[in-house]
Scaffold this motif. Structure first.
Motif, PDB file in Angstrom:
ATOM      1  N   TYR A 129     -40.334  81.424  24.776  1.00 28.60           N
ATOM      2  CA  TYR A 129     -39.394  80.324  24.992  1.00 28.60           C
ATOM      3  C   TYR A 129     -40.022  79.257  25.884  1.00 28.60           C
ATOM      4  O   TYR A 129     -40.861  79.561  26.744  1.00 28.60           O
ATOM      5  CB  TYR A 129     -38.117  80.832  25.664  1.00 28.60           C
ATOM      6  CG  TYR A 129     -37.352  81.828  24.835  1.00 28.60           C
ATOM      7  CD1 TYR A 129     -36.452  81.399  23.863  1.00 28.60           C
ATOM      8  CD2 TYR A 129     -37.531  83.192  25.014  1.00 28.60           C
ATOM      9  CE1 TYR A 129     -35.749  82.303  23.097  1.00 28.60           C
ATOM     10  CE2 TYR A 129     -36.835  84.113  24.252  1.00 28.60           C
ATOM     11  CZ  TYR A 129     -35.946  83.666  23.294  1.00 28.60           C
ATOM     12  OH  TYR A 129     -35.255  84.567  22.532  1.00 28.60           O
ATOM     13  N   ARG A 130     -39.602  78.025  25.679  1.00 26.95           N
ATOM     14  CA  ARG A 130     -40.049  76.951  26.570  1.00 26.95           C
ATOM     15  C   ARG A 130     -39.491  77.205  27.969  1.00 26.95           C
ATOM     16  O   ARG A 130     -38.339  77.619  28.133  1.00 26.95           O
ATOM     17  CB  ARG A 130     -39.560  75.591  26.066  1.00 26.95           C
ATOM     18  CG  ARG A 130     -40.073  75.208  24.703  1.00 26.95           C
ATOM     19  CD  ARG A 130     -39.932  73.711  24.451  1.00 26.95           C
ATOM     20  NE  ARG A 130     -38.545  73.255  24.612  1.00 26.95           N
ATOM     21  CZ  ARG A 130     -38.175  71.982  24.630  1.00 26.95           C
ATOM     22  NH1 ARG A 130     -39.092  71.026  24.507  1.00 26.95           N
ATOM     23  NH2 ARG A 130     -36.915  71.640  24.764  1.00 26.95           N
ATOM     24  N   ALA A 131     -40.307  76.930  28.976  1.00 30.34           N
ATOM     25  CA  ALA A 131     -39.893  77.204  30.353  1.00 30.34           C
ATOM     26  C   ALA A 131     -40.602  76.239  31.296  1.00 30.34           C
ATOM     27  O   ALA A 131     -41.470  75.461  30.888  1.00 30.34           O
ATOM     28  CB  ALA A 131     -40.222  78.655  30.720  1.00 30.34           C
ATOM     29  N   GLU A 132     -40.193  76.298  32.565  1.00 29.37           N
ATOM     30  CA  GLU A 132     -40.886  75.573  33.618  1.00 29.37           C
ATOM     31  C   GLU A 132     -40.951  76.460  34.847  1.00 29.37           C
ATOM     32  O   GLU A 132     -40.055  77.272  35.087  1.00 29.37           O
ATOM     33  CB  GLU A 132     -40.196  74.247  33.928  1.00 29.37           C
ATOM     34  CG  GLU A 132     -38.776  74.375  34.437  1.00 29.37           C
ATOM     35  CD  GLU A 132     -38.105  73.022  34.629  1.00 29.37           C
ATOM     36  OE1 GLU A 132     -38.817  71.994  34.517  1.00 29.37           O
ATOM     37  OE2 GLU A 132     -36.897  72.985  34.895  1.00 29.37           O
ATOM     38  N   ILE A 133     -42.017  76.307  35.615  1.00 31.41           N
ATOM     39  CA  ILE A 133     -42.247  77.158  36.775  1.00 31.41           C
ATOM     40  C   ILE A 133     -41.556  76.558  37.997  1.00 31.41           C
ATOM     41  O   ILE A 133     -41.775  75.396  38.346  1.00 31.41           O
ATOM     42  CB  ILE A 133     -43.756  77.316  37.041  1.00 31.41           C
ATOM     43  CG1 ILE A 133     -44.424  77.999  35.840  1.00 31.41           C
ATOM     44  CG2 ILE A 133     -44.017  78.109  38.320  1.00 31.41           C
ATOM     45  CD1 ILE A 133     -45.940  78.070  35.925  1.00 31.41           C
ATOM     46  N   LEU A 134     -40.721  77.367  38.651  1.00 30.94           N
ATOM     47  CA  LEU A 134     -39.977  76.920  39.828  1.00 30.94           C
ATOM     48  C   LEU A 134     -40.616  77.402  41.128  1.00 30.94           C
ATOM     49  O   LEU A 134     -40.542  76.722  42.148  1.00 30.94           O
ATOM     50  CB  LEU A 134     -38.538  77.426  39.763  1.00 30.94           C
ATOM     51  CG  LEU A 134     -37.725  77.036  38.529  1.00 30.94           C
ATOM     52  CD1 LEU A 134     -36.319  77.623  38.618  1.00 30.94           C
ATOM     53  CD2 LEU A 134     -37.662  75.523  38.365  1.00 30.94           C
ATOM     54  N   ASP A 135     -41.208  78.592  41.101  1.00 34.87           N
ATOM     55  CA  ASP A 135     -41.827  79.167  42.298  1.00 34.87           C
ATOM     56  C   ASP A 135     -42.872  80.175  41.845  1.00 34.87           C
ATOM     57  O   ASP A 135     -42.775  80.730  40.738  1.00 34.87           O
ATOM     58  CB  ASP A 135     -40.775  79.832  43.183  1.00 34.87           C
ATOM     59  CG  ASP A 135     -41.264  80.049  44.613  1.00 34.87           C
ATOM     60  OD1 ASP A 135     -42.357  79.545  44.948  1.00 34.87           O
ATOM     61  OD2 ASP A 135     -40.550  80.723  45.380  1.00 34.87           O
ATOM     62  N   ILE A 136     -43.859  80.443  42.696  1.00 35.93           N
ATOM     63  CA  ILE A 136     -44.977  81.307  42.326  1.00 35.93           C
ATOM     64  C   ILE A 136     -45.144  82.413  43.350  1.00 35.93           C
ATOM     65  O   ILE A 136     -45.190  82.160  44.562  1.00 35.93           O
ATOM     66  CB  ILE A 136     -46.286  80.494  42.216  1.00 35.93           C
ATOM     67  CG1 ILE A 136     -46.116  79.376  41.170  1.00 35.93           C
ATOM     68  CG2 ILE A 136     -47.455  81.400  41.836  1.00 35.93           C
ATOM     69  CD1 ILE A 136     -47.264  78.388  41.166  1.00 35.93           C
ATOM     70  N   GLY A 137     -45.213  83.654  42.865  1.00 39.97           N
ATOM     71  CA  GLY A 137     -45.464  84.808  43.719  1.00 39.97           C
ATOM     72  C   GLY A 137     -46.897  85.286  43.554  1.00 39.97           C
ATOM     73  O   GLY A 137     -47.758  84.566  43.044  1.00 39.97           O
ATOM     74  N   GLY A 141     -43.450  73.319  38.947  1.00 36.98           N
ATOM     75  CA  GLY A 141     -43.086  72.161  38.148  1.00 36.98           C
ATOM     76  C   GLY A 141     -43.787  72.100  36.805  1.00 36.98           C
ATOM     77  O   GLY A 141     -43.474  71.242  35.974  1.00 36.98           O
ATOM     78  N   MET A 142     -44.708  73.029  36.557  1.00 34.77           N
ATOM     79  CA  MET A 142     -45.473  73.013  35.314  1.00 34.77           C
ATOM     80  C   MET A 142     -44.629  73.509  34.140  1.00 34.77           C
ATOM     81  O   MET A 142     -43.919  74.496  34.248  1.00 34.77           O
ATOM     82  CB  MET A 142     -46.724  73.892  35.458  1.00 34.77           C
ATOM     83  CG  MET A 142     -47.559  74.015  34.194  1.00 34.77           C
ATOM     84  SD  MET A 142     -48.955  75.168  34.379  1.00 34.77           S
ATOM     85  CE  MET A 142     -50.038  74.172  35.409  1.00 34.77           C
ATOM     86  N   ALA A 143     -44.717  72.802  33.036  1.00 32.88           N
ATOM     87  CA  ALA A 143     -44.105  73.270  31.798  1.00 32.88           C
ATOM     88  C   ALA A 143     -44.986  74.340  31.180  1.00 32.88           C
ATOM     89  O   ALA A 143     -46.215  74.280  31.274  1.00 32.88           O
ATOM     90  CB  ALA A 143     -43.926  72.108  30.835  1.00 32.88           C
ATOM     91  N   ALA A 185     -50.886  66.882  38.420  1.00 33.18           N
ATOM     92  CA  ALA A 185     -50.887  66.528  36.999  1.00 33.18           C
ATOM     93  C   ALA A 185     -50.403  67.655  36.105  1.00 33.18           C
ATOM     94  O   ALA A 185     -50.831  67.785  34.971  1.00 33.18           O
ATOM     95  CB  ALA A 185     -52.279  66.055  36.566  1.00 33.18           C
ATOM     96  N   ALA A 186     -49.493  68.484  36.609  1.00 34.12           N
ATOM     97  CA  ALA A 186     -48.894  69.509  35.763  1.00 34.12           C
ATOM     98  C   ALA A 186     -48.013  68.833  34.719  1.00 34.12           C
ATOM     99  O   ALA A 186     -47.299  67.895  35.013  1.00 34.12           O
ATOM    100  CB  ALA A 186     -48.053  70.467  36.604  1.00 34.12           C
ATOM    101  N   ILE A 187     -48.097  69.298  33.492  1.00 33.59           N
ATOM    102  CA  ILE A 187     -47.336  68.655  32.436  1.00 33.59           C
ATOM    103  C   ILE A 187     -45.853  68.939  32.583  1.00 33.59           C
ATOM    104  O   ILE A 187     -45.449  69.949  33.140  1.00 33.59           O
ATOM    105  CB  ILE A 187     -47.828  69.118  31.044  1.00 33.59           C
ATOM    106  CG1 ILE A 187     -47.832  70.645  30.958  1.00 33.59           C
ATOM    107  CG2 ILE A 187     -49.184  68.556  30.737  1.00 33.59           C
ATOM    108  CD1 ILE A 187     -48.266  71.164  29.620  1.00 33.59           C
ATOM    109  N   SER A 188     -45.027  68.023  32.078  1.00 31.89           N
ATOM    110  CA  SER A 188     -43.580  68.152  32.202  1.00 31.89           C
ATOM    111  C   SER A 188     -42.942  67.773  30.878  1.00 31.89           C
ATOM    112  O   SER A 188     -43.608  67.325  29.953  1.00 31.89           O
ATOM    113  CB  SER A 188     -43.069  67.258  33.332  1.00 31.89           C
ATOM    114  OG  SER A 188     -41.698  67.434  33.520  1.00 31.89           O
TER     115      SER A 188
END
Length: 277
Positions: A68-76, A54-56, A240-243
């Motif tokens: 590019y602007r992105a957001e994290i959906l899943d972490i490996g 969910g982090m921007a 508190a991940a930024i969005s």
């Protein structure tokens, strides 16, 4: 960001007629300015040490060496599934190619608006039809078309729309053009005739009444009946991940398309090659 009847958009990424992303043309000029600043910022931006879902963030794309602007959906283990929020595409990026994003780059809402072409919420689109949509997203000169939007509700969180290019001759109606490729000739003629009748002011009808039969299942398992929903604001996670903000950019009438950034290329649409993935 949501779409209204009469808005103008450019198609940014195509997965299929059932799922593609558009950007409102009125925000492109402000977006260009922000992306130029983002390029300079990333030269010294800190690496993300503790990625969170969910982090921007800012993501590096190897194929064009741009950020590019992105957001994290899943972490490996050493990579992360990220969504490029201004294009709509999801890619796996190495964590060492993600950067923290400055607050100033969170003010503009995510530019990619997911859409489904009217009548394809109930049809399986072939690769030929998807290729045609990608082709029609551009003019013969290679510029992004400026489409006028008509909205027809929400299907599974995706805007159900038709896109019209009135400057084309004849007028380009994306739903009709793609249906012509998807339906048997006789059925398409019947559909078009009924659509023309229903569009007359003396006999107003709901657009949903003239869609093809809903026997097929779309790639998104959508239903024929469009469901109206209100936009969902992004939330900040417990960690508190930024969005990204829902603050709208200032309206602009500039019709320019997104341009190349760090390399000073004024003729390249960033991630344009992703249209064909």
């Amino acid at each position: 960001t949501s779409l209204q009847d009469g808005d103008y958009v450019a198609i940014r990424y195509v997965e299929s007629p059932t799922l593609f992303s558009v950007q409102q043309t009125k925000s492109i000029a402000d977006y260009d300015v922000m992306m130029d600043r983002l390029c300079d910022y990333c030269a010294a931006a800190p690496t993300i040490r503790q990625p969170q879902i969910g982090m921007a963030c800012v993501a590096f794309y190897n194929s064009d060496s741009e950020w590019y602007r992105a957001e994290i959906l899943d972490i490996g283990t050493d990579d992360a599934l990220t969504r490029f929020v201004d294009y709509g595409i999801e890619l796996t990026i190495r964590i060492n190619q993600l950067r923290e994003i400055g607050n100033e780059f969170l003010l503009m809402p995510k530019q990619a608006i997911p859409c489904c072409i009217l009548s394809f919420e109930s049809l399986n689109a072939t690769k030929t039809v998807t290729d045609k949509l990608e082709f029609l997203a551009e003019t013969s000169s290679g510029d992004r078309r400026k489409f006028r939007v008509t909205t027809h509700g929400i299907v599974n969180g995706t805007a159900l729309v038709n896109l019209i290019d009135a400057k084309d001759n004849p007028v380009l109606d994306l739903s009709m053009r793609l249906l012509q490729l998807s339906l048997p000739q006789e059925k398409f003629r019947e559909y078009r005739k009924q659509a023309l009748q229903e569009s007359k002011p003396t006999s107003p009808q709901s657009t949903s009444a003239i869609r093809p039969d809903c026997g097929a299942t779309s790639p998104l398992n959508t239903k024929c009946a469009a469901q109206s929903t209100s936009p969902t604001k992004p939330t900040i996670s417990d960690c508190a991940a930024i969005s990204y903000s829902q603050i709208s950019p200032l309206p602009r009438d500039d019709e320019s398309t997104t341009q190349g950034r760090c390399r000073g290329d004024t003729n390249v649409d960033p991630l344009s090659h992703l249209q064909r993935i």
